[in-house]
Design a protein around this motif. Structure first.
Motif, mmCIF file in Angstrom:
data_model
loop_
_atom_site.group_PDB
_atom_site.id
_atom_site.type_symbol
_atom_site.label_atom_id
_atom_site.label_comp_id
_atom_site.label_asym_id
_atom_site.label_seq_id
_atom_site.Cartn_x
_atom_site.Cartn_y
_atom_site.Cartn_z
ATOM 1 N N LEU A 118 0.832 -1.208 0.000
ATOM 2 C CA LEU A 118 0.000 0.000 0.000
ATOM 3 C C LEU A 118 0.865 1.256 0.000
ATOM 4 O O LEU A 118 0.622 2.214 -0.745
ATOM 5 N N LYS A 119 1.901 1.247 0.831
ATOM 6 C CA LYS A 119 2.785 2.401 0.943
ATOM 7 C C LYS A 119 3.535 2.646 -0.366
ATOM 8 O O LYS A 119 3.660 3.789 -0.841
ATOM 9 N N TYR A 173 -6.983 7.944 -7.245
ATOM 10 C CA TYR A 173 -6.290 6.818 -6.615
ATOM 11 C C TYR A 173 -7.321 5.831 -6.085
ATOM 12 O O TYR A 173 -8.368 6.210 -5.549
ATOM 13 N N LYS A 174 -6.980 4.499 -6.190
ATOM 14 C CA LYS A 174 -7.843 3.461 -5.642
ATOM 15 C C LYS A 174 -6.978 2.262 -5.273
ATOM 16 O O LYS A 174 -6.130 1.838 -6.052
ATOM 17 N N GLU A 175 -7.190 1.727 -4.078
ATOM 18 C CA GLU A 175 -6.431 0.543 -3.674
ATOM 19 C C GLU A 175 -7.189 -0.176 -2.547
ATOM 20 O O GLU A 175 -7.718 0.468 -1.620
ATOM 21 N N GLU A 176 -7.189 -1.530 -2.627
ATOM 22 C CA GLU A 176 -7.841 -2.355 -1.616
ATOM 23 C C GLU A 176 -6.797 -2.914 -0.645
ATOM 24 O O GLU A 176 -5.658 -3.171 -1.021
ATOM 25 N N PHE A 177 -7.243 -3.136 0.608
ATOM 26 C CA PHE A 177 -6.365 -3.733 1.616
ATOM 27 C C PHE A 177 -7.221 -4.237 2.768
ATOM 28 O O PHE A 177 -8.440 -4.017 2.797
ATOM 29 N N ARG A 178 -6.563 -4.961 3.693
ATOM 30 C CA ARG A 178 -7.267 -5.492 4.850
ATOM 31 C C ARG A 178 -7.005 -4.609 6.074
ATOM 32 O O ARG A 178 -5.910 -4.099 6.265
ATOM 33 N N PHE A 179 -8.065 -4.480 6.886
ATOM 34 C CA PHE A 179 -8.038 -3.570 8.029
ATOM 35 C C PHE A 179 -8.400 -4.346 9.285
ATOM 36 O O PHE A 179 -9.393 -5.092 9.308
ATOM 37 N N LYS A 211 2.721 1.755 -3.455
ATOM 38 C CA LYS A 211 1.852 2.236 -4.525
ATOM 39 C C LYS A 211 1.476 3.705 -4.309
ATOM 40 O O LYS A 211 1.433 4.496 -5.253
ATOM 41 N N TRP A 212 1.205 4.053 -3.041
ATOM 42 C CA TRP A 212 0.766 5.422 -2.750
ATOM 43 C C TRP A 212 1.837 6.444 -3.134
ATOM 44 O O TRP A 212 1.556 7.428 -3.830
ATOM 45 N N PHE A 213 3.065 6.243 -2.742
ATOM 46 C CA PHE A 213 4.104 7.232 -3.011
ATOM 47 C C PHE A 213 4.544 7.240 -4.477
ATOM 48 O O PHE A 213 5.129 8.202 -4.942
ATOM 49 N N SER A 214 4.267 6.152 -5.187
ATOM 50 C CA SER A 214 4.540 6.188 -6.632
ATOM 51 C C SER A 214 3.394 6.856 -7.386
ATOM 52 O O SER A 214 3.557 7.372 -8.486
ATOM 53 N N TRP A 215 2.197 6.849 -6.748
ATOM 54 C CA TRP A 215 1.007 7.365 -7.416
ATOM 55 C C TRP A 215 0.912 8.900 -7.322
ATOM 56 O O TRP A 215 0.346 9.556 -8.214
ATOM 57 N N ILE A 216 1.439 9.499 -6.261
ATOM 58 C CA ILE A 216 1.191 10.932 -6.011
ATOM 59 C C ILE A 216 1.818 11.829 -7.063
ATOM 60 O O ILE A 216 1.494 13.010 -7.140
ATOM 61 N N THR A 217 2.740 11.297 -7.886
ATOM 62 C CA THR A 217 3.274 12.120 -8.980
ATOM 63 C C THR A 217 2.253 12.246 -10.104
ATOM 64 O O THR A 217 2.394 13.085 -10.992
ATOM 65 N N SER A 218 1.227 11.391 -10.053
ATOM 66 C CA SER A 218 0.161 11.436 -11.040
ATOM 67 C C SER A 218 -0.994 12.248 -10.483
ATOM 68 O O SER A 218 -1.180 12.342 -9.269
ATOM 69 N N ASP A 219 -1.776 12.828 -11.370
ATOM 70 C CA ASP A 219 -2.951 13.539 -10.892
ATOM 71 C C ASP A 219 -4.228 12.735 -11.135
ATOM 72 O O ASP A 219 -5.340 13.264 -11.101
ATOM 73 N N GLU A 220 -4.060 11.418 -11.394
ATOM 74 C CA GLU A 220 -5.201 10.537 -11.622
ATOM 75 C C GLU A 220 -5.819 10.121 -10.288
ATOM 76 O O GLU A 220 -5.140 10.065 -9.263
#
Length: 526
Positions: free
Chosen positions: A465-466, A479-485, A468-477
């Motif tokens: 999750l971490k 964001y969506k990601e699934e995980f367990r809580f 993907k998040w930091f690689s995604w923030i350079t994009s302005d698209e």
């Protein structure tokens, strides 16, 4: 021709014997030979440290006898009617010496009671000064309070004539003579000098501080410049500055100097800026300022004495007790508050008196919520005399906070049933907000809430999750990601985080806004 007498014997004997012709001749010779000369004692602007002016003092330096004290020769000259001869010489010499010095400083000269009785005094002073070229508007004369005792009516007229010529009048050694307040108001005084006995050790002796503060306040309230005589220490100066005294004179600043020394002193220290009005920070000014503040303040203000009585209050403070200011005056805290609240208020005030620390407390009375701040008040001797209170009616704010707290508590527990977690992050991906949960504790910081929430992400999912998040923030698209809580009972829920970027007009990312929602798990899912 008879041989001259020895100077030491003849000077003292002639002055002591008091034969007018002999003393007059002796004085004339001393003036011609420069043995009698003007001493310039600096008068300093206490706030700026610059020279405001000089008091011109008579000095007699005999070639053989050395310096002769003014206490030795002033009284005999006055008794013999020879002070005019001395005063004319000092005034002329001083003005001639100072006429080319830079700045707008004044020269102050002492006038005796006998001189003040002369109807010719104003014109005589004007003639002497004008011959030198020194501006008469920068000449001051100092008279003692006792000078007005013999003929106040005549003195009143002479002083007004001097004032009309531009000569400023100072009352010397104030507080030691016989002047009354009616004279202080009626006569054209522009300067008031506090006698040195009230200045010496003013930083240590309470009675002197009170007297000086009262004199300074009186002078300031009448628009009269106040000078403190006999200032000898920095501590005395600091006390006078605190009281709002305008000018200081004394050995702290320097003894009487000859013309050359005074000119150099002026060049070294500098002149104060010319002011049309002195800076009034006297107790009287503060009193008027406080009265205006009480009247116009948008909050409740009150002063309470050491017996916990309301001494003064504005109407806003009094209305919080359901009273007018006049009705509240004189009443104790226990007379206007419920017993429990009154006991708390008194204890807080006692703590403030002992520690010096300000305190605040939330009260509820008359159906309103009121936040009260209290601070102890000290007098010029640093003795506690009471307490200053500031009260703010925050009933509506407390209602809003309570409603918000109820709503937040409700939100926390509903989240456990079906988590909809709101969150936000900076453009570089750092989380700085997350909505509350039932696990949050009172006083938790936002960072603590965020860290607690991140610890509930399944440890196997967190690295992915971490990354993907930091690689995604350079994009302005979006964001969506699934995980367990992890839930409070230790089981897991499947959730999905969504986020979109808010942007500036130029397209740069301003902030990320997101939400984490529950994903229903089908019975066949593992």
């Amino acid at each position: 021709m008879a041989a001259p007498l020895r100077r030491r014997q003849s000077t003292l004997r002639v002055i002591t014997a008091g034969r007018k012709n002999s003393v007059c001749k002796l004085l004339e010779v001393a003036i011609q030979q420069g043995q009698v000369w003007p001493g310039f004692q600096p008068i300093i602007d206490i706030r700026s440290g610059k020279v405001a002016g000089f008091e011109v003092l008579a000095r007699w330096s005999d070639p053989q006898d050395g310096d002769i004290s003014p206490l030795t020769f002033i009284a005999p000259l006055e008794r013999l009617g020879l002070l005019d001869l001395l005063s004319d010489a000092l005034m002329e010499q001083a003005c001639l010496a100072a006429v080319n010095w830079p700045g707008e400083f004044f020269l102050a000269f002492n006038i005796s009671p006998l001189q003040l009785a002369s109807r010719n005094l104003p014109q005589h002073i004007a003639d002497v000064v004008r011959r030198t070229g020194f501006p008469i508007g920068r000449v001051q004369v100092e008279i003692t309070e006792s000078s007005l005792m013999a003929d106040a009516k005549s003195g009143h007229g002479i002083l007004h004539e001097l004032d009309a010529l531009g000569v400023r009048i100072a009352i010397d050694d104030f507080g030691t003579g016989y002047s009354n307040l009616a004279r202080l108001e009626a006569f054209p005084f522009h300067k008031l000098k506090i006698d040195r006995r009230f200045v010496h050790l003013i930083d240590r002796e309470p009675a002197k501080r009170r007297i000086a503060a009262a004199i300074i306040g009186l002078g300031q309230s009448l628009g009269i410049t106040v000078v403190a005589e006999g200032v000898e220490t920095k501590e005395e100066e600091a006390t006078l500055r605190e009281f709002g005294c305008d000018l200081g004179q004394g050995w702290l600043y320097g003894k009487a100097l000859n013309a050359a020394g005074a000119g150099q002193f002026l060049e070294t220290v500098g002149n104060r800026s010319v002011q049309t009005r002195t800076l009034d920070i006297s107790p009287f000014q503060r009193l008027h300022q406080l009265a205006a503040l009480y009247k116009q303040a948008p909050v409740g203000l009150c002063f309470i004495d050491l017996d916990f009585r309301h001494v003064s209050a504005n109407n806003r403070f009094a209305s919080m007790h359901g009273l007018s200011a006049a009705e509240l005056e004189g009443k104790t805290i226990h007379e206007v508050m419920e017993p429990v609240a009154a006991d708390i208020a008194v204890q807080l005030l006692r703590n403030s008196m002992e520690t010096g620390a300000s305190a605040q407390h939330q009260y509820h009375f008359q159906g309103r919520d009121v936040l009260v701040f209290n601070t102890r008040v000290t007098d010029v001797d640093d003795a506690v005399i009471g307490f200053s209170l500031v009260s703010i009616d925050n009933t509506e704010q407390m209602r809003a906070l309570n409603a918000l707290a109820d709503r937040e508590e409700h939100y926390r527990y509903v989240t456990e049933l079906n988590p909809h977690i709101e969150w936000a992050a900076t453009p570089d991906g750092i989380f700085d907000y997350i909505s509350p949960s039932s696990e949050d504790l009172p006083g938790d910081t936002m960072r603590q809430r965020i860290e607690r929430w991140q610890r509930r992400i399944h440890p196997e999912d967190f690295p992915r999750l971490k990354e993907k998040w930091f690689s995604w923030i350079t994009s302005d698209e979006p964001y969506k990601e699934e995980f367990r809580f992890i839930q409070p009972d230790g089981s897991f829920r499947h959730v999905c985080s969504y986020a979109i970027a808010a942007k500036w007009p130029d397209g740069r990312i301003k902030r990320w806004y997101g939400i984490t929602k529950d994903i229903p798990v089908l019975p066949s899912d593992t």
